[in-house]
Design a protein around this motif. Structure first.
Motif, short mmCIF file in Angstrom:
data_model
loop_
_atom_site.label_atom_id
_atom_site.label_comp_id
_atom_site.label_asym_id
_atom_site.label_seq_id
_atom_site.Cartn_x
_atom_site.Cartn_y
_atom_site.Cartn_z
N UNK A 75 137.74 58.71 14.54
CA UNK A 75 139.20 58.89 14.58
C UNK A 75 139.56 60.24 15.20
N UNK A 76 138.72 61.25 14.98
CA UNK A 76 138.94 62.54 15.62
C UNK A 76 138.85 62.43 17.14
N UNK A 77 137.87 61.68 17.62
CA UNK A 77 137.75 61.43 19.07
C UNK A 77 138.97 60.70 19.60
N UNK A 78 139.43 59.72 18.83
CA UNK A 78 140.61 58.94 19.20
C UNK A 78 141.84 59.83 19.34
N UNK A 79 142.04 60.70 18.35
CA UNK A 79 143.19 61.62 18.38
C UNK A 79 143.10 62.55 19.58
N UNK A 80 141.92 63.14 19.80
CA UNK A 80 141.72 64.06 20.92
C UNK A 80 142.03 63.39 22.26
N UNK A 81 141.51 62.18 22.45
CA UNK A 81 141.72 61.47 23.70
C UNK A 81 143.19 61.18 23.98
N UNK A 83 145.84 62.78 22.65
CA UNK A 83 146.56 64.02 22.89
C UNK A 83 146.34 64.51 24.31
N UNK A 84 145.11 64.37 24.80
CA UNK A 84 144.80 64.77 26.17
C UNK A 84 145.60 63.94 27.17
N UNK A 158 155.39 60.59 25.31
CA UNK A 158 155.80 60.48 23.90
C UNK A 158 155.03 59.35 23.22
N UNK A 159 154.85 58.25 23.96
CA UNK A 159 154.10 57.12 23.41
C UNK A 159 152.70 57.54 22.99
N UNK A 160 152.00 58.25 23.87
CA UNK A 160 150.62 58.65 23.55
C UNK A 160 150.58 59.71 22.45
N UNK A 161 151.61 60.54 22.35
CA UNK A 161 151.68 61.51 21.26
C UNK A 161 151.86 60.79 19.92
N UNK A 162 152.69 59.74 19.92
CA UNK A 162 152.90 58.96 18.69
C UNK A 162 151.61 58.25 18.29
N UNK A 163 150.89 57.71 19.30
CA UNK A 163 149.62 57.02 19.00
C UNK A 163 148.62 58.01 18.40
N UNK A 164 148.60 59.24 18.93
CA UNK A 164 147.73 60.27 18.35
C UNK A 164 148.13 60.53 16.90
N UNK A 165 149.43 60.50 16.62
CA UNK A 165 149.91 60.65 15.25
C UNK A 165 149.42 59.54 14.34
N UNK A 166 149.38 58.31 14.87
CA UNK A 166 148.82 57.19 14.10
C UNK A 166 147.35 57.47 13.75
N UNK A 167 146.65 58.07 14.72
CA UNK A 167 145.26 58.42 14.47
C UNK A 167 145.12 59.44 13.35
N UNK A 168 146.04 60.40 13.29
CA UNK A 168 146.03 61.41 12.22
C UNK A 168 146.24 60.74 10.87
N UNK A 169 147.18 59.77 10.81
CA UNK A 169 147.42 59.04 9.56
C UNK A 169 146.18 58.25 9.16
N UNK A 170 145.56 57.59 10.14
CA UNK A 170 144.34 56.83 9.87
C UNK A 170 143.22 57.73 9.38
N UNK A 171 143.05 58.90 10.02
CA UNK A 171 142.02 59.86 9.61
C UNK A 171 142.26 60.35 8.19
N UNK A 172 143.51 60.70 7.88
CA UNK A 172 143.84 61.16 6.53
C UNK A 172 143.59 60.07 5.51
N UNK A 173 143.94 58.82 5.87
CA UNK A 173 143.72 57.71 4.96
C UNK A 173 142.24 57.47 4.69
#
Length: 403
Positions: A75-81, A83-84, A158-173
């Motif tokens: 999930x960390x890789x997913x978020x990084x990608x 955000x990039x 904005x779309x990809x920033x929101x998707x990265x946010x979903x990754x943060x929620x998934x990681x926290x979960x």
């Protein structure tokens, strides 16, 4: 069902959204970076190739790390990608971001399936795995259309920033809800790799590449095809993707139901019908209503092949299914990459935005030919085994072979 499955489903939702949302945003991304539509299609190809490479690589690496920690790393890789991709100053940087995100894809579903099954009682394992994968299918009904709408309204970044946010929620979960599980036993690579010597395993994977590639040949370029050929407004691409997603959900359920009853006949019907519908899309793409119906059918027929193809690989790679299963997830994405690339070639060659549909029809037809060949080889092998075991085949065995 434990709450940990919700965390896995959220991760799957994010992954499904980022994989498919780019197709509704290709014109915007191409315009911002000053590249052609076929060049922008490399964002689909690059992601898909990243899954092809990342699925087996990350799955093997995952055997050295506790599963919970590996899921968090993915999930960390997913978020990084993502955000990039969101902040990419150039097309090449965005492509790198897509590839980084893609490395999480195959291993997350492979390892996540094992974790989901371990969280519940033996008689609920299939339901637990299905719940995680629900995140992927729901992404195509809700996440992708909403992501497309946001991207067209306020910008694709904005779309990809929101998707990265979903990754943060998934990681926290995952960190909060998934229990610490024991480190898995090391995979015996020699034993796992032996599955790839089986002709039937290779044929099943080739069917996966070609069959699902047929879907992506058309869907990768759905935005320019529907706006330039069918005459839809840019905003209409959102609800067209909803239709595609609903078709996916329905096809996946039907394919799963009938794969256990009659696997090969299910493949014959779905692949044959997919080839016909994709060929017809070159005509129906010129009419709004017909195009909308065809898009739903492509989603349904394309995803009706997924359960039987995945089951075919698992059945043929019995005894060593872990790596074969991960590689088959990569095979779906290899088909995506191949068809997106071929679709871009025919568009760039001046054949028009509907030309990728012919590419898709040809790929689906080739998958059908391989399915027929695979079944014929299986019957021949069974007949040979009967002769070796019993000397002379019985009348019933001879009838089965000819059947």
């Amino acid at each position: 069902m434990p709450l940990a499955l919700l965390a896995l489903a959220i991760g799957a939702f994010g992954i499904g959204t980022t994989e498919f949302v780019i197709m509704g945003l290709l014109p915007q991304v191409a315009g911002d970076f000053g590249v052609s539509i076929p060049t922008a299609g490399l964002l689909v190809t690059g992601y898909a190739l990243g899954v092809v490479i990342g699925a087996p690589l990350m799955t093997v690496l995952g055997t050295k790390v506790p599963r919970k920690r590996m899921l968090m790393l993915l999930m960390g890789l997913f978020i990084l990608g993502n955000l990039l991709s969101a902040v990419a100053p150039s097309f090449s940087v965005m492509l790198i971001g897509r590839v980084v995100a893609s490395f999480a894809h195959g291993a997350f579903f492979g390892i996540g399936s094992v974790v989901a099954a371990e969280l519940v009682a033996p008689d609920k394992k299939a339901g637990a795995i299905a719940m995680m994968f629900t995140g992927l299918t729901v992404a195509n009904v809700i996440g992708v259309p909403l992501g497309t709408l946001v991207g067209q309204s306020v910008g694709w970044r904005v779309t990809f920033a929101i998707v990265a946010g979903l990754g943060v929620i998934g990681l926290a979960g995952i960190a909060k809800l998934v229990p610490d599980l024991p480190k898995p036993e090391g995979v015996r690579l020699r034993h796992e790799l032996a599955a790839f010597k089986n002709t039937q395993v290779l044929l099943a994977m080739a069917m996966t590449v070609l069959g699902f590639g047929g879907v992506f040949a058309a869907i990768t370029y759905i935005a320019p095809m529907m706006t330039h050929v069918a005459g839809f407004a840019d905003g209409s691409v959102t609800w067209l993707l909803v239709l595609f997603g609903l078709g996916m959900v329905g096809g996946n359920l039907v394919g799963g139901k009938f794969a256990d009853r009659a696997l090969m006949p299910m493949l014959y019907v779905s692949l044959g019908a997919l080839a016909v519908v994709l060929a017809l899309f070159t005509v129906t793409a010129h009419n709004k209503i017909a195009a909308a119906v065809t898009i739903a059918l492509i989603g349904a027929l394309g995803f009706a092949t997924v359960p039987p193809l995945q089951k075919r690989v698992l059945d043929q790679a019995h005894g060593a299914p872990t790596l074969a299963s991960a590689v088959n997830i990569g095979a779906f994405n290899l088909g995506n990459a191949l068809s997106a690339w071929l679709g871009g070639i025919v568009i760039a060659a001046g054949f028009g935005y509907t030309a990728p549909n012919w590419v898709g029809a040809a790929l689906a037809a080739a998958a059908l030919v391989l399915a027929i060949l695979s079944a014929a080889l299986e019957r021949r092998t069974s007949a040979h085994g009967a002769v070796v075991a019993g000397g002379t085949p019985s009348a019933a065995q001879r009838a089965a072979v000819h059947h």
